[in-house]
Design a protein around this motif. Structure first.
Motif, PDB file in Angstrom:
ATOM      1  N   MET A   1       0.836  -1.199   0.000  1.00 55.29           N
ATOM      2  CA  MET A   1       0.000   0.000   0.000  1.00 55.29           C
ATOM      3  C   MET A   1       0.865   1.241   0.000  1.00 55.29           C
ATOM      4  O   MET A   1       1.812   1.349   0.776  1.00 55.29           O
ATOM      5  CB  MET A   1      -0.911   0.016   1.234  1.00 55.29           C
ATOM      6  CG  MET A   1      -1.877   1.184   1.256  1.00 55.29           C
ATOM      7  SD  MET A   1      -2.980   1.146   2.682  1.00 55.29           S
ATOM      8  CE  MET A   1      -1.825   1.444   4.014  1.00 55.29           C
ATOM      9  N   ARG A   2       0.560   2.177  -0.919  1.00 54.79           N
ATOM     10  CA  ARG A   2       1.313   3.427  -1.019  1.00 54.79           C
ATOM     11  C   ARG A   2       0.345   4.598  -0.915  1.00 54.79           C
ATOM     12  O   ARG A   2      -0.643   4.660  -1.640  1.00 54.79           O
ATOM     13  CB  ARG A   2       2.072   3.496  -2.339  1.00 54.79           C
ATOM     14  CG  ARG A   2       3.006   2.315  -2.582  1.00 54.79           C
ATOM     15  CD  ARG A   2       3.885   2.551  -3.787  1.00 54.79           C
ATOM     16  NE  ARG A   2       3.099   2.921  -4.967  1.00 54.79           N
ATOM     17  CZ  ARG A   2       3.623   3.487  -6.062  1.00 54.79           C
ATOM     18  NH1 ARG A   2       4.907   3.775  -6.092  1.00 54.79           N
ATOM     19  NH2 ARG A   2       2.868   3.779  -7.094  1.00 54.79           N
ATOM     20  N   LEU A   3       0.629   5.517  -0.015  1.00 52.49           N
ATOM     21  CA  LEU A   3      -0.237   6.665   0.230  1.00 52.49           C
ATOM     22  C   LEU A   3       0.510   7.968   0.019  1.00 52.49           C
ATOM     23  O   LEU A   3       1.740   8.034   0.198  1.00 52.49           O
ATOM     24  CB  LEU A   3      -0.770   6.630   1.662  1.00 52.49           C
ATOM     25  CG  LEU A   3      -1.979   5.732   1.947  1.00 52.49           C
ATOM     26  CD1 LEU A   3      -2.115   5.506   3.434  1.00 52.49           C
ATOM     27  CD2 LEU A   3      -3.252   6.354   1.377  1.00 52.49           C
ATOM     28  N   VAL A   4      -0.232   9.003  -0.328  1.00 56.24           N
ATOM     29  CA  VAL A   4       0.295  10.361  -0.418  1.00 56.24           C
ATOM     30  C   VAL A   4      -0.549  11.267   0.465  1.00 56.24           C
ATOM     31  O   VAL A   4      -1.786  11.232   0.399  1.00 56.24           O
ATOM     32  CB  VAL A   4       0.271  10.883  -1.870  1.00 56.24           C
ATOM     33  CG1 VAL A   4       0.562  12.381  -1.913  1.00 56.24           C
ATOM     34  CG2 VAL A   4       1.281  10.126  -2.726  1.00 56.24           C
TER      35      VAL A   4
ATOM     36  N   ARG B   1       8.146   8.304  10.415  1.00 59.45           N
ATOM     37  CA  ARG B   1       6.881   7.662  10.807  1.00 59.45           C
ATOM     38  C   ARG B   1       5.929   7.581   9.621  1.00 59.45           C
ATOM     39  O   ARG B   1       5.176   6.607   9.475  1.00 59.45           O
ATOM     40  CB  ARG B   1       6.232   8.430  11.965  1.00 59.45           C
ATOM     41  CG  ARG B   1       6.982   8.295  13.286  1.00 59.45           C
ATOM     42  CD  ARG B   1       6.167   8.835  14.448  1.00 59.45           C
ATOM     43  NE  ARG B   1       5.964  10.276  14.380  1.00 59.45           N
ATOM     44  CZ  ARG B   1       6.800  11.185  14.871  1.00 59.45           C
ATOM     45  NH1 ARG B   1       7.935  10.797  15.444  1.00 59.45           N
ATOM     46  NH2 ARG B   1       6.522  12.470  14.787  1.00 59.45           N
ATOM     47  N   ALA B   2       5.959   8.601   8.778  1.00 56.18           N
ATOM     48  CA  ALA B   2       5.106   8.590   7.591  1.00 56.18           C
ATOM     49  C   ALA B   2       5.487   7.438   6.661  1.00 56.18           C
ATOM     50  O   ALA B   2       4.621   6.705   6.180  1.00 56.18           O
ATOM     51  CB  ALA B   2       5.212   9.926   6.859  1.00 56.18           C
ATOM     52  N   ARG B   3       6.761   7.278   6.410  1.00 55.63           N
ATOM     53  CA  ARG B   3       7.208   6.171   5.556  1.00 55.63           C
ATOM     54  C   ARG B   3       6.804   4.826   6.152  1.00 55.63           C
ATOM     55  O   ARG B   3       6.352   3.918   5.440  1.00 55.63           O
ATOM     56  CB  ARG B   3       8.721   6.231   5.380  1.00 55.63           C
ATOM     57  CG  ARG B   3       9.224   7.425   4.557  1.00 55.63           C
ATOM     58  CD  ARG B   3      10.740   7.387   4.450  1.00 55.63           C
ATOM     59  NE  ARG B   3      11.320   8.591   3.902  1.00 55.63           N
ATOM     60  CZ  ARG B   3      11.505   8.837   2.609  1.00 55.63           C
ATOM     61  NH1 ARG B   3      11.125   7.925   1.717  1.00 55.63           N
ATOM     62  NH2 ARG B   3      12.063   9.956   2.202  1.00 55.63           N
ATOM     63  N   ALA B   4       6.958   4.702   7.463  1.00 54.62           N
ATOM     64  CA  ALA B   4       6.603   3.448   8.129  1.00 54.62           C
ATOM     65  C   ALA B   4       5.116   3.157   8.009  1.00 54.62           C
ATOM     66  O   ALA B   4       4.696   1.986   8.009  1.00 54.62           O
ATOM     67  CB  ALA B   4       7.015   3.508   9.596  1.00 54.62           C
ATOM     68  N   ALA B   5       4.297   4.209   7.896  1.00 58.36           N
ATOM     69  CA  ALA B   5       2.847   4.048   7.780  1.00 58.36           C
ATOM     70  C   ALA B   5       2.395   3.772   6.351  1.00 58.36           C
ATOM     71  O   ALA B   5       1.203   3.559   6.112  1.00 58.36           O
ATOM     72  CB  ALA B   5       2.146   5.299   8.302  1.00 58.36           C
ATOM     73  N   GLY B   6       3.319   3.790   5.398  1.00 58.20           N
ATOM     74  CA  GLY B   6       2.981   3.491   4.020  1.00 58.20           C
ATOM     75  C   GLY B   6       2.988   4.680   3.084  1.00 58.20           C
ATOM     76  O   GLY B   6       2.662   4.541   1.897  1.00 58.20           O
TER      77      GLY B   6
END
Length: 257
Positions: A1-4, A24-29
């Motif tokens: 899953m990739r989010l912006v 933390r953002a990267r770790a969350a996807g």
């Protein structure tokens, strides 16, 4: 899953915590975020461009004059904005718009500064990031009159009729943590109505943290909760929302993920 996260802020008080927040953002996807630079007074444009330059693989910057600060902006400030937004690393103009809830600047001044930024975005061929609160009619009219059809209504909180009107103009709608709150039925109905390929998700951090973080300081990693709510409202999977909203943001703001 990739989010912006299509709209976030960092101020000087948070500068020491930016790297940790992005980890933390990267770790969350998250694979990318749009960091919004704002005029904060004479000679002060915040740290967004500086932070983006330090993390070019993850952050895309914008720059604009918020309606709250419109009355403080001089002609020199507007000229500075125009020169800076012309730089290739600045991918959008704004956030700019109208805010009739707080009315921190006179409404006629808000409109004048908004129109200047509409014209700038159109001239540069860059998207416009729009802030609008309790002013949908006037906002729509200005966008029509200025001929702007490429951009995003950030932190969209309107109803289905407002959504329809902005979509007809060509704009994307970006949803914040507000969509996770109780008593936002009209907004949730608008999300059900709007096509997924016209939606994005954002935090507007450090504000408007989504449930279950409501009341806490917001940060980009929390955008997953907004995406989760959108998936529920649309009757699709979280992974589908992530895929489509990420593609939408990348296409509008012109970055690669």
């Amino acid at each position: 899953m990739r989010l912006v996260d299509s709209h976030c802020h960092f101020d000087r008080a948070e500068s020491a915590q930016v790297t940790a927040a992005l980890e933390r953002a990267r770790a969350a996807g998250l694979v990318h975020a749009v960091i919004v630079g704002q005029f904060q007074g004479p000679g002060d444009w915040g740290i967004a461009l500086e932070v983006a330059a330090a993390h070019p693989d993850f952050l895309t910057p914008t720059l604009g004059i918020h309606p709250h600060e419109a009355a403080r902006a001089t002609e020199a400030d507007l000229e500075h904005l125009e020169r800076t937004c012309a730089r290739p690393e600045i991918h959008a103009v704004g956030e700019a718009g109208l805010d009739y809830y707080y009315d921190h600047s006179p409404r006629d001044v808000q409109a004048q500064v908004f129109r200047r930024q509409c014209a700038l975005a159109k001239r540069l061929g860059k998207p416009l990031v729009v802030h609008v609160r309790d002013a949908h009619g006037d906002c729509e009219a200005i966008l029509k009159e200025e001929g702007v059809s490429r951009g995003v209504i950030h932190c969209f909180t309107g109803d289905t009729d407002a959504a329809r009107r902005y979509l007809e103009l060509g704009f994307m709608l970006s949803l914040s943590g507000v969509v996770t709150y109780k008593k936002t039925q009209a907004l949730q109905d608008a999300v059900r109505f709007a096509p997924l390929d016209r939606l994005m998700v954002e935090t507007d951090s450090p504000y408007l943290a989504p449930v279950p973080y409501r009341g806490k300081k917001n940060e980009p990693s929390y955008v997953v909760e907004t995406a989760r709510k959108v998936a529920e409202l649309k009757g699709v999977t979280l992974e589908q929302v992530a895929e489509v909203t990420t593609a939408n943001a990348a296409a509008l703001f012109g970055f690669t993920v």
